[in-house]
Design a protein around this motif. Structure first.
Motif, mmCIF file in Angstrom:
data_model
loop_
_atom_site.group_PDB
_atom_site.id
_atom_site.type_symbol
_atom_site.label_atom_id
_atom_site.label_comp_id
_atom_site.label_asym_id
_atom_site.label_seq_id
_atom_site.Cartn_x
_atom_site.Cartn_y
_atom_site.Cartn_z
ATOM 1 N N SER A 137 0.844 -1.205 -0.028
ATOM 2 C CA SER A 137 0.099 -0.004 -0.080
ATOM 3 C C SER A 137 0.790 1.346 0.001
ATOM 4 O O SER A 137 2.065 1.241 0.412
ATOM 5 C CB SER A 137 -0.990 0.121 1.135
ATOM 6 N N GLY A 138 0.385 2.401 -0.520
ATOM 7 C CA GLY A 138 0.984 3.575 -0.676
ATOM 8 C C GLY A 138 0.046 4.688 -0.882
ATOM 9 O O GLY A 138 -1.100 4.411 -0.916
ATOM 10 N N ARG A 139 0.536 6.059 -0.809
ATOM 11 C CA ARG A 139 -0.412 7.316 -0.948
ATOM 12 C C ARG A 139 0.614 8.023 -1.942
ATOM 13 O O ARG A 139 1.689 8.415 -1.577
ATOM 14 C CB ARG A 139 -0.271 7.894 0.266
ATOM 15 N N ILE A 140 0.016 8.503 -2.902
ATOM 16 C CA ILE A 140 0.471 9.554 -3.655
ATOM 17 C C ILE A 140 -0.339 11.085 -3.240
ATOM 18 O O ILE A 140 -1.605 11.118 -3.118
ATOM 19 C CB ILE A 140 0.266 9.596 -4.973
ATOM 20 N N ARG A 141 0.291 11.915 -3.147
ATOM 21 C CA ARG A 141 -0.105 13.401 -2.937
ATOM 22 C C ARG A 141 0.291 14.361 -4.032
ATOM 23 O O ARG A 141 1.571 14.356 -4.211
ATOM 24 C CB ARG A 141 0.270 14.029 -1.382
ATOM 25 N N ILE A 142 -0.657 14.985 -4.497
ATOM 26 C CA ILE A 142 -0.303 16.041 -5.535
ATOM 27 C C ILE A 142 -0.385 17.453 -4.803
ATOM 28 O O ILE A 142 -1.614 17.562 -4.622
ATOM 29 C CB ILE A 142 -1.075 15.976 -6.810
ATOM 30 N N GLU A 143 0.589 18.077 -4.409
ATOM 31 C CA GLU A 143 0.360 19.290 -3.612
ATOM 32 C C GLU A 143 0.658 20.525 -4.457
ATOM 33 O O GLU A 143 1.320 20.472 -5.584
ATOM 34 C CB GLU A 143 1.462 19.393 -2.341
ATOM 35 N N ASN A 144 0.330 21.645 -4.038
ATOM 36 C CA ASN A 144 0.611 22.812 -4.493
ATOM 37 C C ASN A 144 0.187 23.088 -6.017
ATOM 38 O O ASN A 144 1.027 23.628 -6.636
ATOM 39 C CB ASN A 144 2.203 23.266 -4.260
ATOM 40 N N SER A 145 -0.909 22.517 -6.277
ATOM 41 C CA SER A 145 -1.323 22.622 -7.657
ATOM 42 C C SER A 145 -1.942 24.195 -8.020
ATOM 43 O O SER A 145 -2.654 24.466 -7.254
ATOM 44 C CB SER A 145 -2.519 21.607 -7.933
ATOM 45 N N TYR A 160 -3.232 4.964 -12.204
ATOM 46 C CA TYR A 160 -2.632 4.444 -11.405
ATOM 47 C C TYR A 160 -3.057 2.934 -11.237
ATOM 48 O O TYR A 160 -2.396 1.968 -10.963
ATOM 49 C CB TYR A 160 -2.795 5.022 -10.183
ATOM 50 N N GLU A 161 -4.445 2.634 -11.570
ATOM 51 C CA GLU A 161 -5.063 1.349 -11.344
ATOM 52 C C GLU A 161 -4.396 0.368 -12.763
ATOM 53 O O GLU A 161 -3.723 -0.710 -12.358
ATOM 54 C CB GLU A 161 -6.361 1.093 -11.743
ATOM 55 N N GLU A 162 -4.331 0.934 -13.657
ATOM 56 C CA GLU A 162 -3.491 0.319 -15.028
ATOM 57 C C GLU A 162 -2.218 0.119 -14.885
ATOM 58 O O GLU A 162 -1.514 -1.031 -15.186
ATOM 59 C CB GLU A 162 -3.996 0.769 -16.140
ATOM 60 N N ALA A 163 -1.480 1.031 -14.025
ATOM 61 C CA ALA A 163 0.121 0.839 -13.824
ATOM 62 C C ALA A 163 0.222 -0.261 -12.947
ATOM 63 O O ALA A 163 0.989 -1.048 -13.077
ATOM 64 C CB ALA A 163 0.506 2.110 -13.131
ATOM 65 N N LEU A 164 -0.568 -0.414 -11.885
ATOM 66 C CA LEU A 164 -0.458 -1.523 -10.880
ATOM 67 C C LEU A 164 -0.877 -2.907 -11.661
ATOM 68 O O LEU A 164 -0.091 -3.602 -11.333
ATOM 69 C CB LEU A 164 -1.517 -1.296 -9.704
ATOM 70 N N ARG A 165 -1.666 -2.822 -12.401
ATOM 71 C CA ARG A 165 -1.940 -4.395 -13.425
ATOM 72 C C ARG A 165 -0.777 -4.442 -14.111
ATOM 73 O O ARG A 165 -0.430 -5.663 -14.342
ATOM 74 C CB ARG A 165 -3.059 -3.839 -14.215
ATOM 75 N N ARG A 176 -8.250 4.867 -4.499
ATOM 76 C CA ARG A 176 -9.222 5.707 -3.991
ATOM 77 C C ARG A 176 -8.769 7.064 -3.973
ATOM 78 O O ARG A 176 -7.613 7.367 -3.462
ATOM 79 C CB ARG A 176 -9.665 5.394 -2.714
ATOM 80 N N GLU A 177 -9.427 8.109 -4.522
ATOM 81 C CA GLU A 177 -8.841 9.556 -4.152
ATOM 82 C C GLU A 177 -9.521 10.107 -2.797
ATOM 83 O O GLU A 177 -10.986 9.936 -2.873
ATOM 84 C CB GLU A 177 -9.527 10.499 -5.392
ATOM 85 N N THR A 178 -8.898 10.358 -1.712
ATOM 86 C CA THR A 178 -9.328 10.474 -0.389
ATOM 87 C C THR A 178 -9.638 12.174 -0.185
ATOM 88 O O THR A 178 -10.003 12.439 0.871
ATOM 89 C CB THR A 178 -8.788 9.942 0.698
ATOM 90 N N VAL A 189 -5.105 13.347 -2.858
ATOM 91 C CA VAL A 189 -4.370 12.200 -2.298
ATOM 92 C C VAL A 189 -5.039 11.184 -2.618
ATOM 93 O O VAL A 189 -6.279 10.838 -2.751
ATOM 94 C CB VAL A 189 -4.617 12.335 -0.803
ATOM 95 N N PHE A 190 -4.307 10.245 -3.119
ATOM 96 C CA PHE A 190 -4.655 8.860 -3.674
ATOM 97 C C PHE A 190 -4.179 7.859 -2.809
ATOM 98 O O PHE A 190 -2.960 7.783 -2.655
ATOM 99 C CB PHE A 190 -4.155 8.626 -5.097
#
Length: 194
Positions: A137-145, A160-165, A176-178, A189-190
């Motif tokens: 598991s992990g978390r991606i944050r896109i900040e300061n956009s 991201y889903e397809e990359a994991l596949r 999930r985008e939280t 945040v994903f």
């Protein structure tokens, strides 16, 4: 009734042509080479962009990518989110098995860490941060956009889903985008698990 989330554009916000090329590839598969149902929904600026060859290395206005993606969803009919997810999945499948196949390392954490380092090679806005949360598991944050759109976040989730596949993550795969800048949050945040 809750108002729809608003897009926010910055004229300096650009994305690499490789994104638009992947979305247009999806459009060709869906609508044929002329994308006629899509073209009639586009502004003169978007039509002018599409009248020339788009190179993978070109910088494209983010606002035009979102406009084209909205037109693709409207032309496809049904739930627009399904189209935007499909665009993200198609972009990952096309790019990560083609010119960017060296990014596929077979290890999801390494892949997403590399992705954050290369963030500014693909878009001129925001900063990407990856955090490993557990073995799978992990978390991606896109900040300061300075620019954001629900369309982009949803297609990002599909990417991201397809990359994991493609990374052959054992699954089940969940993205999930939280949190989302569109909703007023300080970052998009994903949460990823596989």
């Amino acid at each position: 009734m809750t108002p729809k989330p608003a897009d926010h554009f910055d004229e300096r916000a650009l994305v690499k042509g490789t994104m638009l090329r992947a979305h247009l590839s999806w459009a060709t598969n869906r609508f044929g080479p002329g994308w006629e149902p899509v073209r009639e929904r586009l502004s003169p600026q978007a039509l002018a962009l599409l009248s020339r060859s788009i190179l993978a290395t070109d910088w494209i206005p983010f606002s035009l990518l979102v406009e084209i993606d909205r037109a693709l969803a409207a032309s496809a009919g049904g739930d627009p989110e399904e189209t935007w997810l499909a665009l993200g999945r198609h972009s990952a499948a096309l790019n990560l098995t083609g010119v960017y196949k060296s990014f596929i390392s077979g290890e999801p954490h390494r892949f997403f860490e590399r992705m954050t380092v290369l963030h500014h090679q693909f878009q001129t806005f925001g900063r990407s941060v990856y955090e490993k949360l557990g073995e799978s598991s992990g978390r991606i944050r896109i900040e300061n956009s300075t620019a954001y759109s629900q369309v982009y976040c949803i297609s990002g989730r599909g990417y991201y889903e397809e990359a994991l596949r493609l990374l052959r993550a054992p699954g089940p795969i969940s993205v999930r985008e939280t949190a989302c800048s569109v909703s007023g949050d300080p970052a998009c945040v994903f949460e990823l698990s596989w």
